[in-house]
Write a protein that holds these residues in place. Structure first.
Motif, short mmCIF file in Angstrom:
data_model
loop_
_atom_site.label_atom_id
_atom_site.label_comp_id
_atom_site.label_asym_id
_atom_site.label_seq_id
_atom_site.Cartn_x
_atom_site.Cartn_y
_atom_site.Cartn_z
N THR A 172 1.48 21.09 9.27
CA THR A 172 0.16 20.72 8.73
C THR A 172 -0.19 21.48 7.46
O THR A 172 -1.20 21.18 6.82
N ALA A 173 0.62 22.48 7.08
CA ALA A 173 0.34 23.23 5.85
C ALA A 173 0.37 22.27 4.66
O ALA A 173 1.34 21.54 4.46
N GLY A 174 -0.70 22.25 3.89
CA GLY A 174 -0.79 21.34 2.76
C GLY A 174 -1.38 19.99 3.09
O GLY A 174 -1.63 19.18 2.19
N ALA A 175 -1.60 19.71 4.38
CA ALA A 175 -2.23 18.46 4.78
C ALA A 175 -3.72 18.50 4.49
O ALA A 175 -4.26 19.50 4.01
N VAL A 176 -4.40 17.39 4.78
CA VAL A 176 -5.85 17.30 4.63
C VAL A 176 -6.44 16.99 5.99
O VAL A 176 -5.90 16.17 6.75
N VAL A 177 -7.55 17.66 6.35
CA VAL A 177 -8.19 17.43 7.63
C VAL A 177 -9.66 17.12 7.41
O VAL A 177 -10.29 17.65 6.50
N ALA A 178 -10.19 16.26 8.25
CA ALA A 178 -11.62 15.97 8.28
C ALA A 178 -12.11 16.16 9.71
O ALA A 178 -11.41 15.83 10.66
N VAL A 179 -13.32 16.70 9.84
CA VAL A 179 -13.96 16.82 11.15
C VAL A 179 -15.00 15.71 11.24
O VAL A 179 -15.86 15.56 10.37
N LEU A 180 -14.91 14.91 12.31
CA LEU A 180 -15.74 13.72 12.48
C LEU A 180 -16.53 13.81 13.78
O LEU A 180 -15.99 14.27 14.81
N ASP A 197 -1.94 27.51 4.42
CA ASP A 197 -0.87 28.13 5.20
C ASP A 197 -1.25 29.56 5.58
O ASP A 197 -1.92 30.27 4.81
N THR A 198 -0.85 29.99 6.76
CA THR A 198 -1.09 31.37 7.23
C THR A 198 0.22 32.11 7.49
O THR A 198 0.19 33.24 7.98
N LEU A 199 1.35 31.50 7.18
CA LEU A 199 2.64 32.14 7.42
C LEU A 199 2.81 33.32 6.47
O LEU A 199 2.73 33.16 5.25
N PRO A 200 3.03 34.54 7.00
CA PRO A 200 3.15 35.72 6.11
C PRO A 200 4.33 35.59 5.17
O PRO A 200 5.43 35.18 5.55
#
Length: 465
Positions: A172-180, A197-200
């Motif tokens: 999901t890194a780089g994806a787009v999310v919406a909360v509905l 991204d949260t990967l160190p």
């Protein structure tokens, strides 16, 4: 007399047969109607917009949505926006989202920083537009961040579960999310967030970054802020995350200079909730936790303090050196804590200046402090490994990752110097509290004075008086 057949009984029999036929036809038609209704309830017509999305939202096991199976969600209404408070439309209560992050440590999910009702929040779902052009609608759980002071609204997490979707968190890194809002999930989204991204990254183990709660009330202490920045840089801090609700013109200019040097990430913070009435001070716990996840890929250590506080080590010259030494004292290394809490001591600015101050710096002049520092978790602040934390509070960490731990730092190793303008519990506190002289800050005074002088000369040429 000639015999004739009796017509009346024959006609009666015909009428009886017709009535029976009508009776059978009535029940047959009635049965067909009932069966049709049942079938329609089980399988809505694909031409109905509401039924198309109710089918996608049932089960919440992460259905992939494409035009081929009759489910074609509305396209994004605008480009994705990071670090902007965006509304979730169709909810009964106020609901805003700010940022989104990959969460793959204990579960596969997308973690959204939000603010909404503390109890009884609206049911919501998440829609993801992945980089491979798949669209995914998944169930979501709203979790209030625990330090909300029981106000109506709270900083919160929205956890978009990827369970049983076949999609791993890192995808999901780089994806787009919406909360509905679940009730109107068939409508076009009113918010779009890039999933960060949260990967160190490699080689970040000794990087020390600093988190600060939102500036508000047109924060205007520009001269002190330069000293605070330069002292923290001497102590090993390499980057600062700051949130701007309101700043004076002069402070904004100072921060812009540090931002252009790559030292500051300055984020806008216009949360449409009434501070201290609807939500705790400027939604500061949303800022702390946004900073946690925002720094996770680039910071080996994260220091959470205010701009009137400095953590000073007693033996080492820098905080990374102190933290490394503290961790190395544990054997085996796997038992080393992931977070260290520093005890707070007030250095009241109303107390007299130190007659032996070697420079006109605030940290050189204000050396009188409380004799007995506060207990751990009472006004303490902390440094932590971001990848080992789940939820941050103001004075301690609410939740660490499984297996991680936090410990207090002895005052002979480090102390939180809190340069507070007002005395606690009124002016009598300044008179009555036992105090002592602490000149630990003088260890850095010569180099600090040089850096502050040089920085202020540069600012005098670029910032308005």
């Amino acid at each position: 007399m000639r015999w004739r057949p009796r017509a009346a009984p024959t006609r009666a029999k015909e009428r009886a047969n017709i009535s029976f036929f009508i009776f059978i036809m009535f029940f047959a038609v009635f049965g067909v109607i009932i069966l049709t209704e049942l079938l329609l309830l089980e399988r809505p017509p694909v031409n109905s917009a509401r039924s198309r999305y109710s089918d996608a939202l049932q089960g919440w096991e992460g259905r992939t949505e494409t035009g081929a199976d009759g489910v074609d969600p509305p396209p994004p209404a605008h480009s994705a926006l990071d670090a902007v408070w965006q509304p979730v439309a169709g909810t009964r209560f106020k609901f805003f989202v700010y940022s989104a992050y990959v969460e793959g440590r204990t579960t596969d999910a997308v973690r959204v920083i939000a603010a909404t009702k503390t109890r009884g929040a609206d049911a919501v779902v998440c829609r993801l537009w992945l980089l491979d052009n798949r669209t995914l609608t998944v169930k979501a759980r709203v979790k209030p961040i625990r330090e909300n002071w029981n106000l109506k609204y709270s900083a919160s997490y929205v956890l978009c579960s990827l369970r049983n979707t076949g999609v791993r968190a890192q995808e999901t890194a780089g994806a787009v999310v919406a909360v509905l809002a679940e009730a109107v999930a068939h409508r076009a989204p009113t918010n779009l967030l890039p999933v960060l991204d949260t990967l160190p990254k490699p080689g970040i183990e000794e990087n020390l970054h600093v988190c600060v709660k939102p500036f508000h009330y047109s924060y205007a202490r520009d001269s002190w802020l330069v000293e605070w920045f330069e002292l923290n840089r001497l102590l090993g801090a390499s980057h600062f995350y700051m949130y701007n609700e309101s700043l004076s013109t002069q402070v904004a200019c100072v921060l812009d200079r540090y931002r252009r040097e790559g030292l500051v990430t300055l984020l806008q913070w216009k949360l449409p909730l009434v501070s201290k009435v609807e939500i705790r001070t400027e939604g500061q716990f949303a800022a702390f936790n946004d900073c946690l996840y925002r720094s996770m890929s680039s910071a080996g250590w994260l220091l959470v303090i205010d701009v009137d506080e400095v953590v000073l080590p007693r033996r080492e010259r820098t905080l990374p050196a102190l933290l490394t030494a503290l961790r190395s004292s544990y054997n085996p290394p796997s038992r080393a804590p992931s977070a260290f809490l520093f005890r707070n001591a007030f250095f009241y600015l109303r107390w007299k200046d130190d007659a032996e101050a070697p420079a006109p710096l605030l940290t050189a002049r204000k050396t009188r402090r409380w004799a007995a520092p506060h207990a751990i978790k009472n006004r303490s602040k902390y440094a932590l490994r971001p990848t080992d934390a789940v939820e941050l509070g103001n004075h301690f960490i609410w939740e660490l990752a499984p297996g991680a731990s936090a410990v207090g730092v002895p005052t002979d190793r480090a102390l939180l110097h809190h340069y507070r303008m007002a005395c606690e519990f009124g002016g009598m506190q300044c008179i009555m509290v036992p105090s002592t002289i602490d000149r630990t800050a003088h260890r850095w005074v010569e180099e600090l004075m040089q850096r502050v002088t040089a920085e202020k000369q540069q600012l005098a040429r670029t910032c308005p008086a």
